[in-house]
Design a protein around this motif. Structure first.
Motif, PDB file in Angstrom:
ATOM      1  N   UNK A 179      19.394  72.699  42.560  1.00 41.89           N
ATOM      2  CA  UNK A 179      18.194  71.923  42.826  1.00 41.89           C
ATOM      3  C   UNK A 179      18.182  70.607  42.058  1.00 41.89           C
ATOM      4  N   UNK A 180      18.902  70.548  40.940  1.00 44.43           N
ATOM      5  CA  UNK A 180      19.023  69.292  40.191  1.00 44.43           C
ATOM      6  C   UNK A 180      20.492  69.082  39.834  1.00 44.43           C
ATOM      7  N   UNK A 181      20.831  67.857  39.437  1.00 47.04           N
ATOM      8  CA  UNK A 181      22.216  67.523  39.106  1.00 47.04           C
ATOM      9  C   UNK A 181      22.337  67.127  37.647  1.00 47.04           C
ATOM     10  N   UNK A 182      23.518  67.323  37.085  1.00 45.93           N
ATOM     11  CA  UNK A 182      23.839  66.950  35.714  1.00 45.93           C
ATOM     12  C   UNK A 182      24.978  65.937  35.727  1.00 45.93           C
ATOM     13  N   UNK A 183      24.796  64.824  35.011  1.00 47.33           N
ATOM     14  CA  UNK A 183      25.890  63.884  34.850  1.00 47.33           C
ATOM     15  C   UNK A 183      26.821  64.434  33.783  1.00 47.33           C
ATOM     16  N   UNK A 184      28.040  64.797  34.194  1.00 47.01           N
ATOM     17  CA  UNK A 184      28.972  65.457  33.282  1.00 47.01           C
ATOM     18  C   UNK A 184      29.755  64.471  32.434  1.00 47.01           C
ATOM     19  N   UNK A 185      30.149  63.338  33.001  1.00 49.37           N
ATOM     20  CA  UNK A 185      30.947  62.366  32.254  1.00 49.37           C
ATOM     21  C   UNK A 185      30.806  60.981  32.861  1.00 49.37           C
ATOM     22  N   UNK A 186      30.699  59.983  31.960  1.00 44.21           N
ATOM     23  CA  UNK A 186      30.680  58.592  32.391  1.00 44.21           C
ATOM     24  C   UNK A 186      32.002  57.948  32.023  1.00 44.21           C
ATOM     25  N   UNK A 187      32.833  57.660  33.007  1.00 42.59           N
ATOM     26  CA  UNK A 187      34.212  57.260  32.730  1.00 42.59           C
ATOM     27  C   UNK A 187      34.492  55.780  32.977  1.00 42.59           C
ATOM     28  N   UNK A 188      33.467  55.011  33.322  1.00 42.72           N
ATOM     29  CA  UNK A 188      33.695  53.590  33.576  1.00 42.72           C
ATOM     30  C   UNK A 188      33.545  52.754  32.318  1.00 42.72           C
ATOM     31  N   UNK A 189      33.384  51.426  32.504  1.00 45.51           N
ATOM     32  CA  UNK A 189      33.138  50.527  31.385  1.00 45.51           C
ATOM     33  C   UNK A 189      32.116  49.479  31.796  1.00 45.51           C
ATOM     34  N   UNK A 190      31.760  48.583  30.858  1.00 48.70           N
ATOM     35  CA  UNK A 190      30.761  47.560  31.154  1.00 48.70           C
ATOM     36  C   UNK A 190      29.353  48.116  31.096  1.00 48.70           C
ATOM     37  N   UNK A 191      28.568  47.860  32.144  1.00 48.20           N
ATOM     38  CA  UNK A 191      27.172  48.295  32.180  1.00 48.20           C
ATOM     39  C   UNK A 191      26.984  49.406  33.208  1.00 48.20           C
ATOM     40  N   UNK A 192      26.061  50.300  32.892  1.00 45.50           N
ATOM     41  CA  UNK A 192      25.785  51.415  33.796  1.00 45.50           C
ATOM     42  C   UNK A 192      24.297  51.695  33.844  1.00 45.50           C
ATOM     43  N   UNK A 193      23.782  51.892  35.057  1.00 49.30           N
ATOM     44  CA  UNK A 193      22.457  52.459  35.254  1.00 49.30           C
ATOM     45  C   UNK A 193      22.663  53.863  35.797  1.00 49.30           C
ATOM     46  N   UNK A 194      22.234  54.851  35.055  1.00 47.34           N
ATOM     47  CA  UNK A 194      22.428  56.235  35.482  1.00 47.34           C
ATOM     48  C   UNK A 194      21.706  56.451  36.812  1.00 47.34           C
ATOM     49  N   UNK A 195      22.407  56.923  37.837  1.00 49.31           N
ATOM     50  CA  UNK A 195      21.777  57.098  39.151  1.00 49.31           C
ATOM     51  C   UNK A 195      20.654  58.127  39.113  1.00 49.31           C
ATOM     52  N   UNK A 196      19.620  57.871  39.887  1.00 47.94           N
ATOM     53  CA  UNK A 196      18.494  58.810  39.911  1.00 47.94           C
ATOM     54  C   UNK A 196      18.779  60.026  40.780  1.00 47.94           C
ATOM     55  N   UNK A 197      19.668  59.846  41.770  1.00 43.68           N
ATOM     56  CA  UNK A 197      20.018  60.968  42.638  1.00 43.68           C
ATOM     57  C   UNK A 197      21.520  60.996  42.860  1.00 43.68           C
ATOM     58  N   UNK A 198      22.006  62.169  43.233  1.00 39.15           N
ATOM     59  CA  UNK A 198      23.412  62.339  43.612  1.00 39.15           C
ATOM     60  C   UNK A 198      23.453  63.264  44.824  1.00 39.15           C
ATOM     61  N   UNK A 199      23.902  62.707  45.948  1.00 39.58           N
ATOM     62  CA  UNK A 199      23.935  63.471  47.201  1.00 39.58           C
ATOM     63  C   UNK A 199      22.574  64.068  47.525  1.00 39.58           C
TER      64      UNK A 199
END
Length: 236
Positions: free
Chosen positions: A1-21
């Motif tokens: 019912x909800x999602x967990x961000x497991x790892x952020x592997x990029x660089x620079x700036x990131x806005x954590x997405x509010x939804x995934x699929x």
């Protein structure tokens, strides 16, 4: 019912997405940005669960926390490149080692803070800390251990206890003791260069080596309220 961000592997700036699929993202996993390369991260109000060691040893320099954040977890920014952070009024607790070894040079805590754990700001380049609006009653062990604090620290008068090594090896030359302070624990001000110590009328207990090696200390005012003054409290 909800999602967990497991790892952020990029660089620079990131806005954590509010939804995934189509599923709301509500949690950042343990070590989600561990040794990560992002320099700036914005976290939305949908995130309610923040894992420990979130930005451990990462290159994060700036982070925006949402009002949904209630606690900064243990070692959240340990050893990171963090330079600035705005802590929202929703946060009531800062975990142990939360900012230890980070690149912070100054910090202001909001009035919502009621607890800051041990080593929270240890070994950072902090020159100034303003805790004056918080609801803290204790400065935890080694909270500012090995911080410069050359521009000082401001504390609320609600503080009743300064724990062991809280300000050890800092660059403090002056210090305003909270009026409700009752005890100073062992080595709390070890190897600090305070020139004078004017203790409040509520003080009751000063433990072993509390002011050890304060070589610049020339004046100490000990009020009648003090009933325990341990051996070697001002040795050196």
């Amino acid at each position: 019912e909800t999602a967990t961000l497991l790892a952020g592997l990029g660089d620079g700036e990131l806005t954590v997405p509010q939804t995934f699929k189509g599923v709301p993202v509500t949690k950042l996993a343990y070590r989600a940005f561990y040794y990560g390369l992002y320099t700036s991260v914005t976290i939305g109000e949908n995130i309610v669960d923040f894992g420990e060691q979130l930005f451990y040893n990462s290159r994060i320099e700036r982070v925006s926390l949402p009002m949904s954040c209630r606690e900064i977890p243990d070692k959240a920014f340990y050893g990171s490149a963090l330079k600035s952070i705005d802590i929202p009024l929703s946060v009531t607790k800062i975990g142990e080692y939360a900012f230890s070894g980070a690149d912070l040079t100054e910090i202001t805590l909001p009035s919502s803070i009621v607890e800051v754990d041990r080593y929270a700001f240890s070994e950072t380049p902090l020159s100034f800390a303003d805790f004056s609006q918080t609801q803290l009653t204790m400065i935890a062990p080694a909270m500012f251990y090995h911080c410069p604090l050359t521009e000082g620290v401001q504390l609320p008068n609600t503080i009743t206890s300064i724990q062991s090594n809280a300000f050890a090896y800092t660059g403090l030359t002056s210090f305003v003791f909270p009026t409700q302070l009752q005890e100073i624990c062992g080595e709390a001000f070890r190897d600090v260069q305070l020139e004078s110590v004017n203790l409040p009328d509520q003080i009751k207990r000063i433990e072993l080596s509390a002011f050890l090696n304060n070589l610049a200390l020339t004046e100490l005012r000990l009020p009648d309220s003090c009933i325990n003054f341990y051996g070697e409290a001002i040795r050196g």
